[in-house]
Design a protein around this motif. Structure first.
Motif, PDB file in Angstrom:
ATOM      1  N   LEU A  74       1.327  -0.683  -0.090  1.00 23.42           N
ATOM      2  CA  LEU A  74       0.128   0.044   0.194  1.00 23.42           C
ATOM      3  C   LEU A  74       0.618   1.176  -0.028  1.00 23.42           C
ATOM      4  O   LEU A  74       0.303   2.355  -0.362  1.00 23.42           O
ATOM      5  CB  LEU A  74      -1.134   0.034   0.865  1.00 23.42           C
ATOM      6  CG  LEU A  74      -1.771  -1.310   1.206  1.00 23.42           C
ATOM      7  CD1 LEU A  74      -2.345  -1.003   2.738  1.00 23.42           C
ATOM      8  CD2 LEU A  74      -3.215  -1.417   0.271  1.00 23.42           C
ATOM      9  N   MET A  75       2.184   0.965   0.448  1.00 24.26           N
ATOM     10  CA  MET A  75       2.365   2.431   0.686  1.00 24.26           C
ATOM     11  C   MET A  75       4.667   1.858  -0.224  1.00 24.26           C
ATOM     12  O   MET A  75       4.913   3.546   0.524  1.00 24.26           O
ATOM     13  CB  MET A  75       2.600   2.879   1.718  1.00 24.26           C
ATOM     14  CG  MET A  75       1.641   3.304   2.422  1.00 24.26           C
ATOM     15  SD  MET A  75       1.820   3.656   4.352  1.00 24.26           S
ATOM     16  CE  MET A  75       2.412   4.834   3.974  1.00 24.26           C
ATOM     17  N   LEU A  97       3.021  11.441  11.937  1.00 24.89           N
ATOM     18  CA  LEU A  97       2.524  10.051  12.042  1.00 24.89           C
ATOM     19  C   LEU A  97       2.918   8.718  11.030  1.00 24.89           C
ATOM     20  O   LEU A  97       2.321   7.577  11.905  1.00 24.89           O
ATOM     21  CB  LEU A  97       1.265  10.080  12.330  1.00 24.89           C
ATOM     22  CG  LEU A  97       0.896  11.454  13.478  1.00 24.89           C
ATOM     23  CD1 LEU A  97      -0.593  11.925  12.819  1.00 24.89           C
ATOM     24  CD2 LEU A  97       0.898  11.336  14.523  1.00 24.89           C
ATOM     25  N   GLY A  98       3.506   8.984  10.337  1.00 20.10           N
ATOM     26  CA  GLY A  98       3.643   8.107   9.562  1.00 20.10           C
ATOM     27  C   GLY A  98       2.458   6.480   9.517  1.00 20.10           C
ATOM     28  O   GLY A  98       1.863   5.320   9.585  1.00 20.10           O
ATOM     29  N   ILE A  99       1.114   7.459   8.921  1.00 21.55           N
ATOM     30  CA  ILE A  99      -0.556   7.060   8.621  1.00 21.55           C
ATOM     31  C   ILE A  99      -0.495   6.242   7.798  1.00 21.55           C
ATOM     32  O   ILE A  99       0.157   6.638   6.562  1.00 21.55           O
ATOM     33  CB  ILE A  99      -1.166   8.238   8.870  1.00 21.55           C
ATOM     34  CG1 ILE A  99      -0.958   8.576   7.995  1.00 21.55           C
ATOM     35  CG2 ILE A  99      -1.140   8.196  10.631  1.00 21.55           C
ATOM     36  CD1 ILE A  99      -2.060  10.051   8.918  1.00 21.55           C
ATOM     37  N   THR A 100      -1.123   5.247   7.120  1.00 24.56           N
ATOM     38  CA  THR A 100      -1.602   4.560   6.055  1.00 24.56           C
ATOM     39  C   THR A 100      -1.740   4.939   5.309  1.00 24.56           C
ATOM     40  O   THR A 100      -2.782   5.550   4.251  1.00 24.56           O
ATOM     41  CB  THR A 100      -1.607   3.403   6.174  1.00 24.56           C
ATOM     42  OG1 THR A 100      -0.053   2.656   6.930  1.00 24.56           O
ATOM     43  CG2 THR A 100      -1.624   2.560   4.461  1.00 24.56           C
ATOM     44  N   SER A 101      -3.775   5.000   6.662  1.00 27.65           N
ATOM     45  CA  SER A 101      -4.952   6.243   5.980  1.00 27.65           C
ATOM     46  C   SER A 101      -5.336   6.996   6.500  1.00 27.65           C
ATOM     47  O   SER A 101      -4.825   7.539   7.734  1.00 27.65           O
ATOM     48  CB  SER A 101      -6.244   4.833   6.104  1.00 27.65           C
ATOM     49  OG  SER A 101      -7.265   6.346   6.855  1.00 27.65           O
ATOM     50  N   PRO A 118       0.547  -1.336  14.496  1.00 25.72           N
ATOM     51  CA  PRO A 118       2.064  -1.771  13.345  1.00 25.72           C
ATOM     52  C   PRO A 118       2.736  -0.015  12.690  1.00 25.72           C
ATOM     53  O   PRO A 118       3.406   0.000  12.254  1.00 25.72           O
ATOM     54  CB  PRO A 118       1.881  -2.699  12.246  1.00 25.72           C
ATOM     55  CG  PRO A 118       0.586  -3.555  12.310  1.00 25.72           C
ATOM     56  CD  PRO A 118      -0.086  -2.777  13.289  1.00 25.72           C
ATOM     57  N   ALA A 119       1.415   0.638  12.364  1.00 24.95           N
ATOM     58  CA  ALA A 119       1.457   1.650  11.515  1.00 24.95           C
ATOM     59  C   ALA A 119       2.202   3.021  12.817  1.00 24.95           C
ATOM     60  O   ALA A 119       3.445   3.520  12.303  1.00 24.95           O
ATOM     61  CB  ALA A 119       0.667   2.517  11.149  1.00 24.95           C
ATOM     62  N   PHE A 120       2.682   2.836  14.214  1.00 22.83           N
ATOM     63  CA  PHE A 120       3.569   2.800  14.796  1.00 22.83           C
ATOM     64  C   PHE A 120       4.522   2.075  15.493  1.00 22.83           C
ATOM     65  O   PHE A 120       4.154   1.466  16.332  1.00 22.83           O
ATOM     66  CB  PHE A 120       2.829   3.843  16.324  1.00 22.83           C
ATOM     67  CG  PHE A 120       1.315   4.950  15.654  1.00 22.83           C
ATOM     68  CD1 PHE A 120       0.439   3.775  15.045  1.00 22.83           C
ATOM     69  CD2 PHE A 120       1.397   6.056  14.979  1.00 22.83           C
ATOM     70  CE1 PHE A 120      -0.593   5.312  14.007  1.00 22.83           C
ATOM     71  CE2 PHE A 120       0.725   6.725  14.956  1.00 22.83           C
ATOM     72  CZ  PHE A 120      -0.310   6.317  14.651  1.00 22.83           C
ATOM     73  N   SER A 121       5.828   2.904  15.400  1.00 23.23           N
ATOM     74  CA  SER A 121       6.843   1.733  15.370  1.00 23.23           C
ATOM     75  C   SER A 121       6.902   1.961  17.088  1.00 23.23           C
ATOM     76  O   SER A 121       6.243   3.042  17.510  1.00 23.23           O
ATOM     77  CB  SER A 121       8.069   2.175  15.823  1.00 23.23           C
ATOM     78  OG  SER A 121       7.986   3.191  15.664  1.00 23.23           O
ATOM     79  N   HIS A 122       7.443   1.255  18.065  1.00 20.38           N
ATOM     80  CA  HIS A 122       8.092   1.338  19.370  1.00 20.38           C
ATOM     81  C   HIS A 122       8.596   2.718  19.749  1.00 20.38           C
ATOM     82  O   HIS A 122       7.721   2.801  21.492  1.00 20.38           O
ATOM     83  CB  HIS A 122       8.755   0.405  19.952  1.00 20.38           C
ATOM     84  CG  HIS A 122       8.536  -0.707  19.873  1.00 20.38           C
ATOM     85  ND1 HIS A 122       7.342  -1.479  20.079  1.00 20.38           N
ATOM     86  CD2 HIS A 122       9.162  -2.265  19.010  1.00 20.38           C
ATOM     87  CE1 HIS A 122       6.825  -2.822  19.782  1.00 20.38           C
ATOM     88  NE2 HIS A 122       8.094  -3.083  19.329  1.00 20.38           N
ATOM     89  N   ILE A 123       9.008   3.529  19.594  1.00 21.84           N
ATOM     90  CA  ILE A 123       9.626   4.436  19.850  1.00 21.84           C
ATOM     91  C   ILE A 123       8.095   5.447  20.586  1.00 21.84           C
ATOM     92  O   ILE A 123       8.240   6.129  21.388  1.00 21.84           O
ATOM     93  CB  ILE A 123      10.434   5.436  18.877  1.00 21.84           C
ATOM     94  CG1 ILE A 123      11.520   4.848  18.970  1.00 21.84           C
ATOM     95  CG2 ILE A 123      10.718   6.802  20.120  1.00 21.84           C
ATOM     96  CD1 ILE A 123      13.186   5.290  18.175  1.00 21.84           C
ATOM     97  N   GLU A 124       7.580   5.201  18.887  1.00 20.36           N
ATOM     98  CA  GLU A 124       6.584   6.382  19.718  1.00 20.36           C
ATOM     99  C   GLU A 124       4.956   5.766  20.476  1.00 20.36           C
ATOM    100  O   GLU A 124       4.434   6.120  20.899  1.00 20.36           O
ATOM    101  CB  GLU A 124       5.719   6.540  17.700  1.00 20.36           C
ATOM    102  CG  GLU A 124       6.179   7.517  17.100  1.00 20.36           C
ATOM    103  CD  GLU A 124       4.941   7.872  15.886  1.00 20.36           C
ATOM    104  OE1 GLU A 124       4.509   7.095  15.935  1.00 20.36           O
ATOM    105  OE2 GLU A 124       5.622   9.292  15.684  1.00 20.36           O
ATOM    106  N   MET A 125       5.058   4.181  20.571  1.00 23.14           N
ATOM    107  CA  MET A 125       4.431   3.147  21.572  1.00 23.14           C
ATOM    108  C   MET A 125       4.506   4.456  22.821  1.00 23.14           C
ATOM    109  O   MET A 125       3.716   4.674  23.770  1.00 23.14           O
ATOM    110  CB  MET A 125       4.191   2.064  21.469  1.00 23.14           C
ATOM    111  CG  MET A 125       3.761   1.324  19.730  1.00 23.14           C
ATOM    112  SD  MET A 125       2.710   2.281  19.241  1.00 23.14           S
ATOM    113  CE  MET A 125       1.126   1.491  21.109  1.00 23.14           C
TER     114      MET A 125
END
Length: 611
Positions: A46-47, A110-114, A590-597
């Motif tokens: 998708l990306m 934010l690294g979003i897909t949608s 999964p769109a948010f990696s651990h750092i952002e979590m």
């Protein structure tokens, strides 16, 4: 048949050129199905794995903006209403500026897909669902018309097989979208934009040769009142003036460029934020080039047909048939050239439809499947994404078939749905620019903007604005040496008018004061009402008390980081992407990696991550 007027006919060579265009597009799809190990994750599919560079993405953005409706419609628009349409050059610049400097920084960070994922992060999951559903309906409607309308125009003039073309383009498009994902979409677009420019250029060059120099074309256009660039009439009811195009056009197109999934999905797929911004700015040059080409085609049309307008003379039944008519006329003795033009029109269709299919698949997977089926693995999701591409390809062909039965009704539905863009743009603007806007305010604002837009929109469909508002320019049939006989069926009236009223002699006061608003202001109205109502309601429902996370808003650092290239740029990428890609499957998005979590574990700050 349509070709029996001493005009050109479609030869074998024309079909060969057209088939070649389809084959190359399909080949690109096959290549990207296997290149680099294929589509391992739904992110890859998708990306493009967020690894694209600026130039192909820029050309791709230009291509999907340019549908066959642009190739056939814009020159006819200029032929009929004059070159004031060129003022859109200013509009495009403003649109690209807004998209690159307001919306892109937030979405990219934010690294979003949608894009609708943002609505959940910032407001709540119901708004996300609203946005998603509206987008899906609007895009499917749009795609049906984009496939069918040009096919019909080309078929009526050239005798080019209607359903053969619709099914061939639909199938090829679905094929490369399903196999190759976003990378195939982008690279086929690059090829197709080349074909479009070639088609336009060939028409312009040949027209200049036929008219013996560009001076004559400009001169004819000037005397025919076609060079009407400067119309500063502030009246919002007049269809095209400097103000309606610059202000109204900016709102209308920002809704399409800044927040529409089909566009955003691609610039977010770039490998760095710098590349993402560059892709938008390079795409601006592409938009200008296309605009110049379309304008020159429109003026050539006028110059060649100034004494005998084929439309008034019933040689063609609709304005969008003028370009194919011109092509057959001036390329009589050039086998393969009409085929190039048809290929360029269909390239417009393919590029628009492919990005729609890919965007629909992305929205369905990210907004409707991933949140509710948490256990699916990335491999499964990538297969589901492919399945969705296949499914939406089928739906789009079906919509084209529906368009053939309910053409004008679908057109009306689309123009009404085009007004969805306004309130949605307002919703995103609220989220990104107003720290105190909350879910309630946003929802009420969206609904209000929606209702007002629909009111004006449906009104303008039932009572179309009068000619003194749209200002068509004079056409002449004085020099026609053909007996005027209708050998084409004339287009039918607007079905909504026939549904609502058999005869509409009396126009209510609203019709000429309110429904006659320039179509470009529909979005503007929706956006502004959504923002204003949203702000008021948010303030009334305690919006100032909420603590909105800075990363969902546009900050001054976002703007200043344009001027310091080095650190901040790489940091942005690392934040949203570069950490553990394999381990990210366990987290709830999964769109948010651990750092952002880790950033997001502060419960009260984040509205939508942990529901």
């Amino acid at each position: 048949g349509p070709g029996s007027r001493g005009m050109g006919r479609f030869s074998v060579w024309d079909y060969v050129v057209f088939a070649a265009m389809l084959l190359v597009s399909a080949a690109i799809g096959i290549y990207y199905a296997f290149a680099g190990g294929g589509q391992k994750t739904s992110k890859d599919f998708l990306m493009g794995g967020r690894s694209m560079s600026a130039l192909p993405v820029a050309l791709s953005l230009t291509a999907s903006f340019m549908s066959a409706v642009t190739v056939l419609g814009t020159p006819a628009e200029i032929y009929r209403y004059g070159a004031i349409f060129c003022i859109f050059a200013i509009t495009y610049a403003l649109v690209v500026l807004c998209s690159a400097e307001i919306f892109l920084p937030v979405f990219y960070r934010l690294g979003i897909t949608s894009t609708y994922e943002y609505l959940e992060l910032r407001f709540n999951k119901y708004l996300r669902l609203c946005g998603t559903v509206l987008f899906i309906i609007q895009t499917i409607l749009y795609t049906g018309i984009v496939i069918y309308a040009p096919a019909l125009a080309l078929n009526q003039v050239t005798g080019f097989d209607l359903w053969g073309a619709v099914v061939a383009t639909g199938v090829v498009c679905t094929f490369y979208c399903t196999l190759g994902g976003l990378k195939a979409v982008v690279w086929t677009d690059v090829f197709q934009v080349g074909i479009m420019v070639a088609g336009f250029s060939s028409v312009i060059i040949r027209a200049v040769v036929v008219q013996e120099g560009i001076g004559r074309i400009v001169n004819d256009s000037y005397h025919g009142g076609r060079l009407n660039f400067w119309d500063f009439n502030p009246n919002p009811l007049q269809r095209h003036t400097f103000w309606t195009i610059v202000i109204g056009g900016t709102f209308t197109w920002t809704g399409i460029y800044g927040v529409n999934q089909s566009q955003v999905q691609r610039y977010i797929a770039c490998k760095s934020r710098f590349h993402a911004k560059m892709s938008l700015y390079i795409n601006l040059v592409g938009l200008w080039a296309i605009l110049v080409c379309a304008t020159l085609c429109g003026l050539s049309l006028y110059s060649i047909y100034k004494d005998c307008d084929p439309w008034s003379a019933k040689q063609v039944s609709a304005l969008d048939q003028l370009m194919p008519y011109l092509v057959l006329d001036i390329f009589k003795d050039f086998p393969g050239m009409p085929g190039l033009f048809v290929a360029s029109a269909y390239s417009g269709t393919l590029s628009t439809v492919s990005s729609s299919i890919n965007a629909l698949a992305a929205v369905t997977v990210e907004d409707l499947i991933r949140p509710y089926f948490r256990s699916l693995s990335e491999k499964k999701l990538s297969w589901i994404s492919m399945g969705m591409s296949l499914f939406y390809g089928g739906v789009c062909i079906a919509m084209a078939a529906l368009a053939s039965l309910l053409g004008a009704l679908l057109q009306a539905a689309l123009s009404i749905f085009g007004m969805v863009g306004g309130p949605l743009l307002g919703l995103f603007a609220l989220g990104i620019l107003c720290s105190f806007a909350n879910g309630i305010g946003a929802f009420v604002g969206l609904v209000t903007g929606f209702v007002v837009s629909l009111w004006v929109g449906i009104g303008s469909q039932i009572y179309p604005p009068l000619p003194e508002r749209t200002l068509p320019l004079p056409l002449s049939t004085a020099g026609c040496n053909i007996s005027i006989s209708s050998n084409l069926t004339t287009s039918t009236a607007n079905p909504l008018t026939t549904i609502f009223s058999t005869q509409a002699p009396e126009r209510p006061v609203l019709a000429d004061r309110w429904y006659s608003l320039s179509y470009l202001y529909f979005s503007t109205l929706g956006t502004l009402i959504t923002i204003v109502v949203g702000m008021i309601i948010s303030l009334l429902t305690g919006g100032l008390k909420q603590n909105t996370d800075r990363k969902f808003l546009l900050t001054k650092e976002d703007f200043l980081s344009n001027f310091s290239r080095s650190k901040s740029d790489t940091k942005v990428v690392v934040l949203s992407w570069k950490t553990s890609t394999n381990a990210a499957e366990g987290t709830d998005n999964p769109a948010f990696s651990h750092i952002e979590m880790d950033v997001a574990t502060d419960k009260n700050k984040v509205n939508g991550l942990h529901i």
